[in-house]
Design an enzyme around this catalytic site. Structure first.
Site, mmCIF file in Angstrom:
data_model
loop_
_atom_site.group_PDB
_atom_site.id
_atom_site.type_symbol
_atom_site.label_atom_id
_atom_site.label_comp_id
_atom_site.label_asym_id
_atom_site.label_seq_id
_atom_site.Cartn_x
_atom_site.Cartn_y
_atom_site.Cartn_z
ATOM 1 N N ASP A 187 36.754 43.530 40.276
ATOM 2 C CA ASP A 187 37.133 42.165 39.936
ATOM 3 C C ASP A 187 36.455 41.241 40.957
ATOM 4 O O ASP A 187 35.831 41.696 41.928
ATOM 5 C CB ASP A 187 38.659 42.006 39.919
ATOM 6 C CG ASP A 187 39.086 40.800 39.070
ATOM 7 O OD1 ASP A 187 38.210 39.960 38.761
ATOM 8 O OD2 ASP A 187 40.266 40.686 38.727
HETATM 9 C C1 BGC Z 1 39.979 37.698 37.211
HETATM 10 C C2 BGC Z 1 39.359 38.506 36.099
HETATM 11 C C3 BGC Z 1 38.116 37.829 35.577
HETATM 12 C C4 BGC Z 1 37.172 37.583 36.723
HETATM 13 C C5 BGC Z 1 35.869 36.948 36.315
HETATM 14 C C6 BGC Z 1 38.975 37.268 38.243
HETATM 15 O O1 BGC Z 1 39.491 36.375 39.158
HETATM 16 O O2 BGC Z 1 41.002 38.454 37.812
HETATM 17 O O3 BGC Z 1 40.294 38.705 35.078
HETATM 18 O O4 BGC Z 1 37.518 38.615 34.589
HETATM 19 O O5 BGC Z 1 37.798 36.747 37.672
HETATM 20 O O6 BGC Z 1 36.025 35.637 35.955
#
Ligand code: BGC
Length: 759
Positions: free
Chosen positions: A285
């Site tokens: 993530d």
């Molecule tokens: C979130 C994810 C997301 C990623 C990219 C993160 O902060 O937890 O769900 O896909 O950002 O935007």
């Protein structure tokens, strides 16, 4: 020397001949990748593992890096959050023409519940219990996103959560592992198809794992859970998505057994790959590797090594892999073979998407008309929204309203475009969303006079309102006093026959980093609601929320409550359809609604405990509270319709089964009311005695059926031994002979039950 894609291809045939002499190719793809990797430097291999963000769409803390330069140097494997096929093509051209090997990039985005046409938030969609609808929304989202050059979506989000304080419940499918698993499968099918067409995109199941169990519902917080619980209650949807062929998995922010998921080898390799057979790639993530420094796992070099060796293939935004791995290899701390393995997985994904054949596959002008026109997508978003609303209360059949006279739409959410689509509508054009007022006017024309007043701000506290409406989803704060807003609204209300109170949360009060400790409608809106009720006019509460809210007061005082969640771009039209009876609501809750925050976590599939409360509340020395009973306000599976359904003649065709048999459970459902409508018939099972304790009931089947007024249908469920299986204390997936109970009903509370025995 720069080797063009073409050159790479022409060398495949040769390498295919040559490989026969040394390593045996398992397929054309392997031969192609062997050949390509043979030409790559260590730095270029590491580059494939790097996923920087451009900052053009904001979904996390901004980081500046010269992405164009990095791409030219072969230090980028993919990019995310770029909107528009032209913009994506530009970046792809950089990779193809300016980097030494011309390896194409992956382009990802959070296409969570639609791209420009936004469907209801995932929690809302799950309340449709309609797998065809859900799959089709994912399919349409893939079509639209791919028209914009996107080939990879960070969806489905399948985290089970039983804590509505956690704002991210809006992004998932609620509390149930079985339903969550079915939805995960439908979404993967919808996005990916067979990944051959240029309108099918790679799915990314997230957040692996257990992210929904963060302590106290606070985002990014610690998770601690027994393995048996992980396997029985939380893993199923991730596993289902993997079984359905999801091409990628995103590691979660939280720790598991004391090791952050991003660096957790047991999770990312033992469970995901060895036990479940996952053969795609794992991405972290946003800054997941970097965050392991704050978790206390070491410096950047250490945490990068930890992540890589745990099974991470791609580093989202941390710059940990590009920044440290080459040096770690030089120092003998990381083996090149581990990097090769990750690089291979990234190249495989690109190969499967067809990007080596045509790097511009997703950004070329489409020759054929899309499978669904824009109007068809919008119409479907409207239909999906009507299916996702949940009617919580309808005293005296106040709803549906008659298409005559006048209505007053009152409340801060009644005429705001930006708050209709809901969290994660990053690619939408906010102006295209249909507000409640607009929707009513468009559907009702001159039949009904529609008046509007804001009635209150979202909150009295401007600073709280600011935190609750970040990312440009502002409501436009009205600087008049609370009193002035209220008085204006009361005047409008008094001139109208019915009041539609559009209250609740703004869309950014749920989703990422939007945890709340109180789940009530904000005070200033509640006061408005009280005053509206005091006018004596009939009041329908249309509640906007990205989570179950605590509605104990509203449930007692307001005659009709429709939970609208966030219904996507067509919300206003869908609400007009349902409020005025063109569509009959059929949604049922996929998360339990608590009476108050103190009951959380609250979920239907709880354990019995050694001291269950059997009689009415309260009993000393039983598992209960002294200040409130154990029951939720609205149970899992609950939702009303404008019609009524009776459940009769519940039977089992036999009372005993062997492991290879099935039992048929039947029930006859009759639409006893005046309206045609859909009912979601639910089947629950309880294992009465086990080698480990088992929940009081677990959803094991459901059918959504449509019945005309007066129509009856007998619904059949086959119960087989697989439905009776669970993970025992050795984590073996088994069913154990003995007594079971099967329950059928309209929700998890109102069920009839029959016993049976597994021999
Ligand atoms: C979130 C994810 C997301 C990623 C990219 C993160 O902060 O937890 O769900 O896909 O950002 O935007």
């Amino acid at each position: 020397m720069k080797i063009q894609i073409k050159t790479i291809f022409s060398s495949i045939a040769l390498s295919a001949l040559l490989v026969g002499c040394n390593s045996k190719p398992t397929s054309e793809m392997d031969a192609f990748i062997d050949d390509l990797m043979g030409k790559m430097t260590l730095e270029e291999k590491i580059g494939q593992l790097n996923l920087p963000v451009t900052g053009e769409i904001v979904t996390g803390q901004a980081k500046s890096s010269d992405v164009a330069q990095q791409i030219s140097e072969g230090k980028v494997g993919g990019l995310f959050n770029l909107k528009g096929a032209d913009r994506i093509r530009e970046m792809q051209e950089l990779a193809v023409n300016n980097s030494r090997l011309g390896i194409p990039l992956l382009f990802g985005m959070d296409v969570i519940h639609g791209y420009e046409t936004v469907f209801p938030i995932p929690l809302a969609l799950s309340c449709s219990w309609n797998m065809e609808t859900i799959e089709k929304t994912a399919r349409m989202a893939a079509i639209e996103a791919s028209e914009g050059g996107i080939c990879w979506t960070f969806s489905p989000m399948v985290d089970i959560s039983r804590d509505p304080r956690w704002g991210r419940v809006a992004e998932g499918s609620g509390e149930d592992p079985y339903l969550g698993g079915e939805i995960a499968r439908a979404m993967v099918r919808g996005y990916q198809g067979d990944l051959t067409r240029n309108d099918e995109i790679l799915a990314c199941v997230k957040h692996f794992a257990l992210y929904g169990a963060s302590e106290a519902g606070r985002d990014y917080n610690t998770v601690d859970m027994s393995r048996i619980r992980m396997y029985n209650e939380y893993f199923e949807p991730y596993k289902a998505a993997v079984e359905e062929g999801a091409g990628s998995v995103m590691a979660s922010f939280n720790e598991i057994d004391g090791i952050p998921a991003t660096g957790n080898k047991w999770l990312l390799t033992e469970v995901l790959r060895n036990q479940w057979g996952f053969d795609g790639f794992v991405v972290t993530d946003y800054t997941g590797i970097y965050e392991m420094i704050a978790h206390g796992m070491g410096d950047m070099a250490e945490v990068s090594k930890l992540a890589l060796e745990a099974g991470v293939d791609m580093d989202m935004v941390s710059d940990g892999f590009v920044g440290t791995l080459a040096q770690s290899v030089a120092e003998g701390k990381v083996s090149e073979a581990t990097i090769d393995q990750a690089c291979r997985r990234m190249l495989e994904a690109k190969y499967k998407l067809g990007l080596f054949e045509n790097p511009y596959k997703y950004c070329e002008e489409r020759k054929e008309a899309p499978a669904y026109s824009l109007q068809e997508r919008k119409d479907f978003a409207r239909k999906a929204a009507t299916e996702s609303f949940v009617l919580l209360k309808n005293e005296g059949n106040l709803l549906p309203l008659k298409k005559q006279g006048s209505v007053a739409v009152i409340g801060p959410l009644g005429n705001t475009k930006a708050n209709m689509p809901g969290t994660w509508s990053v690619a939408t054009i906010m102006d295209s969303a249909v507000t409640v007022v607009e929707g009513l006017q468009r559907v009702l024309g001159d039949q009904v006079t529609v008046r509007y007043a804001k009635g209150s701000n979202l909150m009295s506290d401007a600073a709280y309102e600011q935190r609750a409406t970040m990312f440009g989803r502002e409501l436009g704060r009205d600087n008049r006093s609370d009193e002035a807003l209220l008085n204006e609204a009361l005047q409008v209300a008094r001139q109208s026959d019915v009041i539609i109170a559009t209250l609740g949360e703004a869309s950014e009060m749920s989703g990422e980093c939007s945890s709340r400790t109180e789940l009530n409608i904000p005070d200033v809106q509640r006061r408005l609601l009280e005053k509206l009720l005091a006018t004596g006019k009939p009041v329908v509460l249309v509640l906007f929320a990205g989570r179950p809210m605590t509605l104990t007061w509203e449930a007692e005082h307001v005659p009709a409550i429709l939970n609208a969640w966030f219904g996507g771009t067509e919300t206003g039209l869908a609400l007009a359809d349902v409020l005025f009876g063109d569509a009959n609501p059929s949604g049922k809750l996929t998360m339990t609604f608590p009476k108050n925050v103190g009951q959380i976590p609250i979920y239907y599939a709880h354990k019995n405990t050694g001291r269950p409360l059997i009689g009415p509340w309260f009993e000393k020395f039983k598992s209960n509270y002294i200040d409130i009973d154990n029951e939720p306000l609205y149970p899992f599976g609950y939702g009303l319709s404008y019609t009524n359904f009776s459940y009769d003649n519940f039977t089992l065709d036999k009372a005993e089964m062997g492991v290879n048999d099935v039992i048929n459970a039947q029930v006859t459902i009759t639409n006893t009311g005046k309206y045609d409508g859909a009912e979601i018939v639910q089947l629950y099972i309880r294992d009465m005695v086990g080698s480990v304790t088992r929940p009081v009931k677990e959803l094991k089947g459901f059918q959504k059926i449509f019945l005309k007024a007066g129509e009856s249908r007998t619904v059949n469920f086959e119960i087989n031994a697989d439905m009776l299986k669970f993970y025992n204390s050795d984590l073996d997936f088994v069913c154990e002979p003995g007594d079971f109970e099967v329950m059928i009903g309209a929700n998890s509370r109102d069920v009839e039950s029959l016993p049976f025995v597994l021999k």
